[in-house]
Every structure is written in C-alpha cells, then in structure tokens.
Design an enzyme around this catalytic site. Structure first.
Site, PDB file in Angstrom:
ATOM      1  N   ARG A  35      27.653  22.820  45.140  1.00 32.97           N
ATOM      2  CA  ARG A  35      26.992  23.762  43.998  1.00 32.97           C
ATOM      3  C   ARG A  35      25.072  22.851  44.056  1.00 32.97           C
ATOM      4  O   ARG A  35      24.126  24.122  43.909  1.00 32.97           O
ATOM      5  CB  ARG A  35      27.171  24.177  42.995  1.00 32.97           C
ATOM      6  CG  ARG A  35      28.679  25.163  42.242  1.00 32.97           C
ATOM      7  CD  ARG A  35      29.305  24.938  41.700  1.00 32.97           C
ATOM      8  NE  ARG A  35      29.900  26.138  40.992  1.00 32.97           N
ATOM      9  CZ  ARG A  35      30.896  26.096  40.330  1.00 32.97           C
ATOM     10  NH1 ARG A  35      30.850  25.517  39.044  1.00 32.97           N
ATOM     11  NH2 ARG A  35      32.147  27.719  40.321  1.00 32.97           N
ATOM     12  N   LYS A 197      48.182  39.763  41.610  1.00 35.34           N
ATOM     13  CA  LYS A 197      48.729  40.701  40.319  1.00 35.34           C
ATOM     14  C   LYS A 197      48.002  42.570  41.181  1.00 35.34           C
ATOM     15  O   LYS A 197      46.784  41.932  41.107  1.00 35.34           O
ATOM     16  CB  LYS A 197      48.351  40.903  38.997  1.00 35.34           C
ATOM     17  CG  LYS A 197      49.195  39.099  38.023  1.00 35.34           C
ATOM     18  CD  LYS A 197      48.467  39.112  36.779  1.00 35.34           C
ATOM     19  CE  LYS A 197      49.738  38.286  36.687  1.00 35.34           C
ATOM     20  NZ  LYS A 197      49.081  37.657  35.292  1.00 35.34           N
ATOM     21  N   GLY A 353      37.660  34.868  44.466  1.00 39.49           N
ATOM     22  CA  GLY A 353      38.740  34.076  43.842  1.00 39.49           C
ATOM     23  C   GLY A 353      39.342  32.598  44.867  1.00 39.49           C
ATOM     24  O   GLY A 353      38.175  32.095  45.492  1.00 39.49           O
ATOM     25  N   GLY A 376      34.414  34.634  39.536  1.00 42.00           N
ATOM     26  CA  GLY A 376      34.436  35.848  38.521  1.00 42.00           C
ATOM     27  C   GLY A 376      33.042  36.577  38.430  1.00 42.00           C
ATOM     28  O   GLY A 376      33.375  38.436  38.733  1.00 42.00           O
TER      29      GLY A 376
HETATM   30  P1  AMP Z   1      45.268  35.300  42.228  1.00 41.55           P
HETATM   31  O1  AMP Z   1      44.105  35.118  41.468  1.00 41.55           O
HETATM   32  O2  AMP Z   1      45.080  36.955  41.742  1.00 41.55           O
HETATM   33  O3  AMP Z   1      43.650  36.396  43.988  1.00 41.55           O
HETATM   34  O4  AMP Z   1      46.123  35.211  43.103  1.00 41.55           O
HETATM   35  C1  AMP Z   1      46.000  34.691  43.880  1.00 41.55           C
HETATM   36  C2  AMP Z   1      47.640  33.550  44.181  1.00 41.55           C
HETATM   37  O5  AMP Z   1      47.948  34.943  43.911  1.00 41.55           O
HETATM   38  C3  AMP Z   1      47.301  32.219  44.712  1.00 41.55           C
HETATM   39  O6  AMP Z   1      47.700  31.201  43.973  1.00 41.55           O
HETATM   40  C4  AMP Z   1      48.860  32.687  45.385  1.00 41.55           C
HETATM   41  O7  AMP Z   1      50.253  32.056  45.251  1.00 41.55           O
HETATM   42  C5  AMP Z   1      49.267  34.199  44.355  1.00 41.55           C
HETATM   43  N1  AMP Z   1      50.295  34.238  45.443  1.00 41.55           N
HETATM   44  C6  AMP Z   1      49.961  34.829  46.710  1.00 41.55           C
HETATM   45  N2  AMP Z   1      50.937  36.024  47.154  1.00 41.55           N
HETATM   46  C7  AMP Z   1      52.200  35.524  46.486  1.00 41.55           C
HETATM   47  C8  AMP Z   1      53.419  36.423  45.990  1.00 41.55           C
HETATM   48  N3  AMP Z   1      53.931  37.310  47.603  1.00 41.55           N
HETATM   49  N4  AMP Z   1      53.978  35.863  45.038  1.00 41.55           N
HETATM   50  C9  AMP Z   1      53.685  35.061  44.211  1.00 41.55           C
HETATM   51  N5  AMP Z   1      52.120  34.700  44.162  1.00 41.55           N
HETATM   52  C10 AMP Z   1      51.815  35.161  44.943  1.00 41.55           C
END
Ligand code: AMP
Length: 395
Positions: A35, A197, A353, A376
């Site tokens: 940063r 998610k 992220g 964010g």
């Molecule tokens: P996000 O913060 O929503 O971008 O999610 C990122 C996280 O999603 C990472 O830590 C990954 O390990 C997790 N992730 C990716 N694919 C899967 C999966 N098939 N099952 C569970 N977690 C996952």
C-alpha cells in the site's frame, strides 16, 4: 474527473489521503508495504511539480490513542520507499499538526499521526474534517481501500476544497480500469465470479448482467445453482435459501442474452481437508459424503474457450479452495487463461477480495491488465453503488 494533472502544485501543500493501513509484526516492522508502494507515484508527482506533501491515513482500529497503532512505526519504511526523509507530526489535528504543516517546505513530506485516534474520523465529523482541511491547499484522495466509507478524511473534507480537490494516481487508475470493464468495454465482455457464496455476490451479478456477454460461475457458489436445477451436490457448500434467487438470475441472464457457464464437472473430495481423497465427477452427480472443491477438466476446457474469445475480462473470486494445493488447479488455470487473453490484447481486471490474494500467491499479478487494491471498495463499485469518497471529488 479531476486528477493531479489539473493542478499546479508549485509551492502548494497537497493534503493527501492515502491508505497506509499496513500489517505490522510484533516489533512494529511493516510486513507488507504494497500500500505504501501504491501511493508512491502520486507523492512523487506532487513533489516533482514543486509541491509539498502532507500524508494522512488510518492504521488499524484503535480505541482512542493507542501507541501500538501509531503511524510513527511506519515512518522508516515510508521514507525508504520514497527515498526521502519523512517528517512526522505526533497528532493529526491541533497545534502540533498545524505547526508541522506551516513549517513544511516545497519538496518535503509530512506524515500525520493516525486519523482514527479520533472517533470523529469514522463518524465523518465536519469540524474535524475542517481542521484537517486547514493543513493543506489542495486535497488529493488516493485511498481506494476506504473510498466506500464516508469518513472525515475520505469524504467530508472535500467540501472545504470546492475548487482544489482531485484523485491521486492510484484512485484514478482504479476508476479508469473499472470503467474499461463496465462502461467503455470492448466486446465480448466476460465476468468470472467465484468464491464461496452466492449471497455475497448477488448484487454484483445483478448489476453487471446488463454489461456483459458471458458469465462464468465457479467456486462454492456453483452448488446453489446446481441444486436449484435439481442436481445432486453431495456435501458441497450450498445456500438453500438462495436457490430461487439462483434460478431467477439464470432466467434474467437468458432474457438479456447473457451466456452463463456453470461447471460441468468438479474435483470432489471426501473431506474439506488438504489430505482428502479426490475424484472428478459430473457437477450434478456428486455422491453423498463428497463435496466439490475445484473445477474439473471439462469445465476448465469450456472456460478456456470463452476466456480466449473475450476482449474484456472481469475476475472476482477463486474457482476452488485455492488455499489447499489439491484444489488450486482451477484457479491457477483460470489465471493462466486470463493471462493468455491479456497477452493477446484483452483488458483484464482482477478485483474484490480473494482473487487478488490468489493472483498474488500464484505470481500472476503482472500478467493481468489491472489488479485492484481495494477489496470492499471494488465490490461496491461492481455492485453499482456510488462510493462517497469518489462522489465527493466529482461533486
Ligand atoms: P469469497 O470471499 O466469497 O470470494 O470466497 C473466497 C473463498 O471461497 C476462498 O477462501 C475459497 O477457499 C472458497 N471457495 C472456493 N470454492 C469453494 C468450494 N467449492 N467450496 C468451498 N469453498 C470454496
């Protein structure tokens, strides 16, 4: 959009909001200076123009004045990176700050103490913002990571510089790169959305459907879609209450003529563990006791084809649990495809992220056209929200 180029900084004091919220170890050494590096072009440009620079930032989440969150700890690092002495004001307001600012000469740099030593910063207090504003002649916002917060130093302060406020180079680059994806994009435009998610990405999907030609869905959010379509997902991660929404998204995408690519096969594991047994199975036939943790080879082949045909690519979220080596392949491969497309002339933006962490981990950072610095803030821009820190400069 006003930038540094719109001002002559000669003998002016630039009050620059930077994001120096860097990680420190137990001895207060900076462990990741990304940063600080990111703010250097802005600082250098102002100094080269004959101005002086007053840097303001927050560090951590202090409750009042807490020594361990003092920005004095980072002065040596900032100085090393800028290749110049950096003066320090042990307070960001009052006599100490004003004296330090008054004594600052052209070509000099002053760092103010942690803004969050005062609750007024996060409260967006107008009087506090005005006190900060007294210190400089031109306000420059270069802190993308906090642009989605209406804090005193990121937003409220701008009203005291009606004709003397602009974006720094970093913030300008973030805005421009996002515009290249969502506004003046070359078609076909492809968005890859992965991560865990559906719920955290839903607003992004809704906002970008009008702007894209292809939507590649991957990662954990896949399984909510597959289950909603009647597939067997075994023990894969799933948000049952989002199934209807998933079907609704697919319907809207179809109406808008957006091609949606869901995985056709996955690497399934018999436990969420780095030592799990694995097998490749169709995405809608995952046995009970098994969970999909990465994209399978057929899915990757389809993804590769779409990516290589794209002229604009947005990537947010990993395709699998990339933190474990066994399930990192899909994310690495995706990075390689985007890298190839970028070399062939596509514009690629990675942001919001965990995909940034993945890109860094697999040394793909320099292969992308732009890697965003604000998790964010980037997500909120993708959601179509107006960020207060940006709006305050545009006003
Ligand atoms: P996000 O913060 O929503 O971008 O999610 C990122 C996280 O999603 C990472 O830590 C990954 O390990 C997790 N992730 C990716 N694919 C899967 C999966 N098939 N099952 C569970 N977690 C996952």
């Amino acid at each position: 959009m006003k930038t540094l180029k719109d001002f002559n900084f000669k003998n002016k004091k630039a009050l620059v909001r930077v994001d120096f919220n860097v990680p420190l170890d137990a001895e207060f050494n900076v462990t990741d200076a990304t940063r600080i590096q990111a703010a250097k072009p802005t600082i250098d440009a102002i100094l080269a123009d004959g101005g002086s620079v007053i840097l303001m930032s927050h560090l951590g989440r202090p409750k009042g004045k807490e020594e361990k969150y003092s920005l004095k700890h980072i002065v040596p690092k900032v100085s090393e990176i800028l290749g110049k002495e950096v003066k320090f004001a042990a307070d960001c307001r009052g006599e100490i700050a004003q004296d330090a600012a008054n004594n600052l000469q052209a070509g000099e740099i002053l760092l103010l103490e942690n803004l969050r030593f005062y609750a007024e910063e996060e409260a967006g207090d107008v009087e506090f913002a005005e006190e900060l504003a007294w210190l400089g002649d031109i306000y420059v916002n270069d802190a993308f990571g906090t642009a989605h917060r209406a804090h005193a130093s990121t937003t409220i302060i701008a009203q005291f510089f009606p004709d003397a406020k602009c974006f720094g180079k970093l913030l300008a680059a973030e805005i421009e790169s996002l515009n290249k994806v969502l506004k003046d994009s070359k078609k076909p435009v492809t968005a890859v959305l992965g991560g865990s998610k559906v719920s955290s990405k839903i607003t992004v999907i809704e906002n970008i459907l009008d702007k894209i030609d292809n939507l590649i869905i991957g990662g954990g959010m896949t399984f909510t879609f597959i289950k909603a379509q009647g597939g067997k997902i075994g023990d894969s991660i799933c948000e049952d209450d989002k199934q209807e929404l998933a079907l609704e998204i697919l319907k809207i995408a179809k109406e808008k003529g957006v091609k949606v690519l869901l995985p056709v096969d996955v690497v399934a594991a018999n436990a969420f563990s780095k030592d799990a047994e694995t097998q490749v199975v169709p995405v809608n036939e995952i046995p009970d006791g098994w969970q999909g943790l990465d994209a399978g080879p057929k899915s990757l082949a389809e993804i590769k084809k779409v990516i290589l045909e794209s002229k604009t690519i947005l990537w947010n979220g990993p395709l699998g649990v990339f933190e474990m080596e066994k399930f990192a392949n899909g994310t690495i491969e995706l990075g390689n495809y985007i890298s190839e497309a970028t070399q062939n002339g596509a514009f690629s933006l990675v942001g919001g992220g965990d995909s940034v962490a993945a890109v860094k981990q697999f040394n793909l950072e320099n292969q992308m056209s732009y890697v965003s610095t604000g998790g964010g803030a980037m997500l909120e821009m993708l959601e179509g929200k107006s960020l207060p820190g940006i709006a305050a400069i545009l006003d």
